[in-house]
Design an enzyme around this catalytic site. Structure first.
Site, PDB file in Angstrom:
ATOM      1  N   LYS A 117      39.728  41.656  42.887  1.00 22.19           N
ATOM      2  CA  LYS A 117      38.869  40.669  42.216  1.00 22.19           C
ATOM      3  C   LYS A 117      38.871  39.312  42.908  1.00 22.19           C
ATOM      4  O   LYS A 117      39.736  39.005  43.722  1.00 22.19           O
ATOM      5  CB  LYS A 117      39.249  40.576  40.734  1.00 22.19           C
ATOM      6  CG  LYS A 117      38.708  41.806  39.997  1.00 22.19           C
ATOM      7  CD  LYS A 117      38.839  41.745  38.515  1.00 22.19           C
ATOM      8  CE  LYS A 117      38.195  43.018  37.920  1.00 22.19           C
ATOM      9  NZ  LYS A 117      38.591  43.260  36.546  1.00 22.19           N
ATOM     10  N   ARG A 156      44.093  49.657  36.624  1.00 17.47           N
ATOM     11  CA  ARG A 156      42.778  50.144  37.085  1.00 17.47           C
ATOM     12  C   ARG A 156      42.589  49.639  38.504  1.00 17.47           C
ATOM     13  O   ARG A 156      42.452  48.434  38.718  1.00 17.47           O
ATOM     14  CB  ARG A 156      41.694  49.617  36.141  1.00 17.47           C
ATOM     15  CG  ARG A 156      40.294  50.078  36.465  1.00 17.47           C
ATOM     16  CD  ARG A 156      39.298  49.471  35.471  1.00 17.47           C
ATOM     17  NE  ARG A 156      37.945  49.897  35.757  1.00 17.47           N
ATOM     18  CZ  ARG A 156      37.159  49.325  36.679  1.00 17.47           C
ATOM     19  NH1 ARG A 156      37.610  48.309  37.395  1.00 17.47           N
ATOM     20  NH2 ARG A 156      35.942  49.776  36.877  1.00 17.47           N
TER      21      ARG A 156
HETATM   22  N1  HH2 Z   1      36.952  45.492  35.611  1.00 12.57           N
HETATM   23  C1  HH2 Z   1      35.737  45.879  36.015  1.00 12.57           C
HETATM   24  C2  HH2 Z   1      35.058  46.904  35.358  1.00 12.57           C
HETATM   25  N2  HH2 Z   1      35.626  47.560  34.321  1.00 12.57           N
HETATM   26  N3  HH2 Z   1      37.448  47.852  32.851  1.00 12.57           N
HETATM   27  C3  HH2 Z   1      38.650  47.471  32.407  1.00 12.57           C
HETATM   28  N4  HH2 Z   1      39.205  48.102  31.367  1.00 12.57           N
HETATM   29  N5  HH2 Z   1      39.346  46.461  33.011  1.00 12.57           N
HETATM   30  C4  HH2 Z   1      38.843  45.762  34.067  1.00 12.57           C
HETATM   31  O1  HH2 Z   1      39.514  44.826  34.549  1.00 12.57           O
HETATM   32  C5  HH2 Z   1      37.548  46.136  34.550  1.00 12.57           C
HETATM   33  C6  HH2 Z   1      36.860  47.187  33.898  1.00 12.57           C
HETATM   34  C7  HH2 Z   1      35.090  45.183  37.169  1.00 12.57           C
HETATM   35  O2  HH2 Z   1      35.439  45.766  38.368  1.00 12.57           O
HETATM   36  P1  HH2 Z   1      34.594  46.879  39.158  1.00 12.57           P
HETATM   37  O3  HH2 Z   1      34.333  48.057  38.303  1.00 12.57           O
HETATM   38  O4  HH2 Z   1      35.305  47.192  40.399  1.00 12.57           O
HETATM   39  O5  HH2 Z   1      33.232  46.139  39.541  1.00 12.57           O
HETATM   40  P2  HH2 Z   1      31.784  46.185  38.918  1.00 12.57           P
HETATM   41  O6  HH2 Z   1      31.891  45.826  37.488  1.00 12.57           O
HETATM   42  O7  HH2 Z   1      31.017  45.185  39.732  1.00 12.57           O
HETATM   43  O8  HH2 Z   1      31.237  47.573  39.065  1.00 12.57           O
END
Ligand code: HH2
Length: 304
Positions: free
Chosen positions: A237, A271
């Site tokens: 992040k 995660r």
């Molecule tokens: N972060 C993201 C998405 N889902 N779910 C939980 N439970 N906790 C988190 O910290 C979290 C999440 C954001 O990261 P990412 O999926 O890699 O990116 P994007 O939302 O741009 O697809």
């Protein structure tokens, strides 16, 4: 039981906790990893890389081989500034991937805020629902989890992805996160979810400042007062990018440091995108903690 004893119990991590998912349960006696699989064209990391269902399925199997305990599949980006995706588009991205994963060796969670998507995903084999809105967008999502006996991740986010970084000041961050998650747990249980289905997440990067993210990771054990296992998602992040001055593809070490520190503070689920590295680092950190003088886990500060 005295009030002091209750407070003591409430503030200790659920050492032998089990997270109940649809048809399976996960012992939380060691760090558990959710491998991130974003089947989106616009995620902040891996954008478009796994938009092809074949490539996505391959990545899911690879992460399971690398030590993921669950694969968390998302079809709607929640990066700061992202716009919502209509349910049908989300499903068009998810369905062909879920259909290819019936033989996956680990359970699947689906990263969605929509009850209808959660329902269809569970019908296609998902074992858990990861709701980054903690039931604020569609509370009926908890009905789906309750009926299916699916795991339910409740994550704290202020506002919504489009605007969440507009105001990142809190008078008492930990307190606000804890009470919001407490309300979400109550709502989930009111709709029939068993406590053992629920996991909480402070929402690293979701409406938080750089210092807010650091504080949440350092004090995440205070959420143990909610009595549920704690998940964190610091992976790649932007707070890591800001600390290190590094782009998204060079944040693996920062991610590992954040996860290890959160483990010592009381988190049990992580995660992550870089599963192999996180698996190795967290297994070593966990072994060291278990060899330590007390129960092996740092006692979280008593929650006020
Ligand atoms: N972060 C993201 C998405 N889902 N779910 C939980 N439970 N906790 C988190 O910290 C979290 C999440 C954001 O990261 P990412 O999926 O890699 O990116 P994007 O939302 O741009 O697809």
């Amino acid at each position: 039981m005295t009030g002091g004893r209750v407070a003591e119990l409430a503030s200790s991590p659920p050492e032998t906790a089990v997270w109940r998912l649809r048809r399976v349960q996960l012992e939380l006696d060691r760090p558990r990893l959710l491998g991130v699989l974003n089947v989106t064209p616009d995620s902040f990391s891996d954008a478009g890389r796994f938009a092809d269902p074949g490539a996505a399925a391959e990545r899911a199997h690879a992460m399971a081989d690398e030590g993921a305990d669950l694969i968390d599949i998302g079809a709607e980006s929640s990066r700061p500034g992202a716009s919502p995706v209509p349910a049908e588009s989300e499903w068009v991205r998810l369905e062909p991937v879920l259909s290819r994963l019936h033989d996956l060796s680990v359970p699947i969670s689906v990263d969605t805020t929509k009850a209808e998507i959660a329902r269809r995903a569970v019908e296609l084999g998902a074992s858990a629902i990861n709701d980054i809105s903690a039931l604020r967008f569609e509370p009926e999502l908890a009905d789906v989890a309750a009926e299916a006996g699916a795991g339910l991740i409740l994550m704290h986010m202020r506002g919504e992805p489009g605007t969440m970084q507009d105001d990142v000041e809190y008078s008492d961050l930990l307190r606000e996160v804890r009470s919001a998650l407490g309300r979400a747990i109550e709502e989930a249980e009111r709709r029939g979810c068993a406590p053992s289905q629920i996991v909480v997440d402070p929402g690293i990067g979701f409406g938080k400042s750089l210092n807010g993210n650091l504080e949440l990771l350092a004090r995440v054990g205070e959420l143990a007062a909610l009595g549920r296992p704690i998940l964190v998602g610091p992976s790649r992040k932007s707070f890591l990018g800001r600390l290190l001055g590094l782009p998204v593809d060079q944040r693996v070490e920062g991610t590992i440091a954040a996860c290890v520190m959160a483990l010592t503070a009381g988190a049990r689920l992580f995660r992550v995108h870089d599963v192999r590295a996180a698996r190795r680092a967290l297994d070593v950190a966990d072994a060291i903690l278990k060899a330590g003088p007390s129960t092996g886990q740092a006692a979280p500060t008593a929650a006020g």
